[in-house]
Design an enzyme around this catalytic site. Structure first.
Site, short mmCIF file in Angstrom:
data_model
loop_
_atom_site.label_atom_id
_atom_site.label_comp_id
_atom_site.label_asym_id
_atom_site.label_seq_id
_atom_site.Cartn_x
_atom_site.Cartn_y
_atom_site.Cartn_z
N GLU A 1 0.80 -1.23 0.00
CA GLU A 1 0.00 0.00 0.00
C GLU A 1 0.84 1.28 0.00
O GLU A 1 0.49 2.24 0.69
CB GLU A 1 -0.94 0.00 1.22
CG GLU A 1 -1.93 -1.16 1.19
CD GLU A 1 -2.80 -1.23 2.42
OE1 GLU A 1 -4.02 -1.35 2.27
OE2 GLU A 1 -2.26 -1.19 3.56
C1 ACM Z 1 -1.94 -5.39 4.24
O1 ACM Z 1 -2.97 -5.90 4.69
N1 ACM Z 1 -1.88 -4.10 4.00
C2 ACM Z 1 -0.76 -6.20 3.94
#
Ligand code: ACM
Length: 512
Positions: free
Chosen positions: A326
């Site tokens: 992310e």
């Molecule tokens: C995640 O759940 N951002 C790895």
């Protein structure tokens, strides 16, 4: 006979009578989870009493034997000794030299003795967890046995795991969990033969591991948590205590420093890590994807090298987890060379990289593993590069996902995951193009945006983690939901003895 003696004799006879008619335990009443490969009932029972000895003929087994004797003595109040000379009476023999995989074992329970054999102390330790599940549940409590005897039903078991990496992840960054909490988690994991604990040590809301060369990381970055709580961090001594406690249970700690995103706590601690040279405020919300280390500054790589060097000094295990998920505000053209350089830093300290599946956009170094959580196409890109994949699909294995729409804790952005959904899948057939040979293992992560106490943690983790442990250990052909469910229902008594605050799913009540 005077009256008080008569009374004493009557009580003794009564206790004797109760012991004598204490029924022998049946193998079919026991819940073995994860299910072993071959289980064959044998006649009779073995009774553990204060005269039972643990016999070893190899000094390599001393530690594991002492661990078992302490475990049994703790709940029974016996003083069972480890001996290196063959004892006169009945005993539990531990032995090496068996030609099985490193965690494989054979357990043989007969009326005149128990033996656990394997190729390594680790295999013997896994075998002991099976023996533990054959003992009365009261073995999980201190001095908690009301009458009866410590009987184990006769059985012959041959067993070995399907996957070499069977893990869980704890997010200690969003909410901090102290050393004693992590130890309890390790203890609970070990009952199900799990062998890796991944600690998510840094995120936007907190930096949780002391780095002596960058002290503000914990002083500033460790000072809060989601919701504005007081946060916390592990000193290096604390962390070593966790590592050693885990090692005694044959569990390897995998430390994660998430980067280049999920780094607000570090960015707030050191302004020079930001492209504009200014430290942002500490963050106590639950948004993701807004932070990034400055990927084109030299100091960023010096920082990472220093952090990795100190972590490696505390980490006997083979893996350093670099996060990589992310990173929405890091342009891909910056993200790719960053991930490549960080892999080289980790590899320069002789450690292997694990990163979330997004790292497959970069050129993966030969020993790297991508952790599949969100995008199958990323995991396939990793496989196409010859990398291994660690399987943690958010839709099945995320322990922070709610059980159903009535669950008070947790989130549901990926799915609602009831016990059957958490169990009824197979890593090797989940995604086309990711086969058994591509898979390092299975890991169930617990993110803690909504979870701040052990009670809450246990409610989300148990019993789903137990099902994931079986998926990772037991051959798919032997796994069956109805059979697993009936074992889990029997296993509830043991979870109660352990005082685990598990989710009592309606699915567990159908057979009552
Ligand atoms: C995640 O759940 N951002 C790895």
């Amino acid at each position: 006979m005077i009256k008080s003696e008569f009374l004493k004799l009557s009580i003794l006879l009564l206790i004797g009578g109760l012991l004598a008619c204490d029924p022998d335990p049946k193998l079919s009443d026991k819940a073995l989870i994860p299910l072993p490969e071959k289980v064959q009932a044998q006649d009779g029972v073995f009774t553990i009493d204060e005269n039972t000895k643990i016999y070893i003929d190899r000094s390599e087994l001393e530690d594991v034997a002492q661990f078992f004797s302490k475990f049994i003595n703790h709940s029974t109040g016996f003083n069972i000794q480890v001996v290196t000379e063959k004892p006169e009476g009945d005993y539990i023999a531990l032995g090496l030299g068996l030609d099985v995989p490193k965690e494989g074992y054979e357990l043989d329970v007969r009326p005149d003795g128990i033996s656990i054999k394997g190729a390594t102390p680790e295999g013997i330790f896994r075998g002991f967890q099976t023996l533990r599940q054959l003992m009365p549940s009261a073995i999980e409590k201190v001095g908690g046995f009301e009458g009866g005897a410590w009987k184990v039903p006769g059985v012959k078991i041959e067993d070995a795991p399907e996957y070499g990496y069977r893990g869980s992840m704890l997010d200690v960054a969003r909410h901090f969990f102290g050393v004693e909490d992590v130890k309890r988690y390790i203890d609970l994991m070990s009952l199900y033969k799990m062998n890796y604990l991944h600690l998510h040590l840094a995120d936007d809301q907190g930096w949780r591991i002391e780095i002596k060369s960058w002290p503000m990381l914990t002083e500033i970055g460790g000072s809060t948590a989601v919701g504005g709580g007081e946060g916390g961090f592990y000193t290096q001594e604390d962390y070593m205590e966790i590592v050693e406690y885990a090692q005694e249970r044959f569990i390897t700690i995998v430390p994660e420093i998430d980067m280049p995103g999920h780094t607000n706590a570090a960015l707030a601690s050191y302004p020079e890590l930001n492209c504009n040279g200014e430290a942002p405020e500490l963050y106590t919300g639950t948004e993701v994807g807004f932070s990034t280390l400055c990927t084109d500054k030299e100091i960023t790589y010096q920082f990472i090298d220093d952090v990795v060097k100190e972590l490696v000094g505390l980490t006997p295990g083979p893996y350093i987890h670099i996060g990589g998920d992310e990173s929405h505000v890091t342009p891909l053209e910056d993200y790719i060379p960053f991930i490549e350089q960080v892999q080289d830093i980790v590899n320069s300290y002789d450690k292997k990289v694990i990163g979330w599946d997004e790292i497959a956009h970069a050129a993966l170094r030969p020993s790297a593993t991508a952790q599949y959580w969100a995008k199958a196409e990323n995991a396939k890109m990793a496989v196409d590069q010859g990398a291994k994949v660690l399987i943690s699909p958010a839709t099945r294995a995320y322990l922070d996902m709610q059980y159903d729409s009535t669950t008070q804790l947790g989130l549901h952005w990926a799915a609602y995951i009831e016990l059957d959904s958490a169990y009824l899948w197979d890593p090797a057939t989940l995604e086309e193009g990711i086969d058994k040979g591509d898979i390092l293992g299975v890991e169930a992560p617990l993110w803690t945006e909504t979870i701040s106490t052990m009670e809450e943690l246990e409610y989300m983790v148990f019993p789903r983690l137990i099902g994931i442990a079986e998926i990772a250990w037991t051959k798919p052909a032997l796994r069956d939901w109805d059979d697993y469910k009936s074992r889990l229902i029997k296993h509830e008594e043991r979870m109660k003895a352990l005082e685990v605050n598990y989710y009592s799913s309606p699915l567990l009540k159908q057979e009552e």
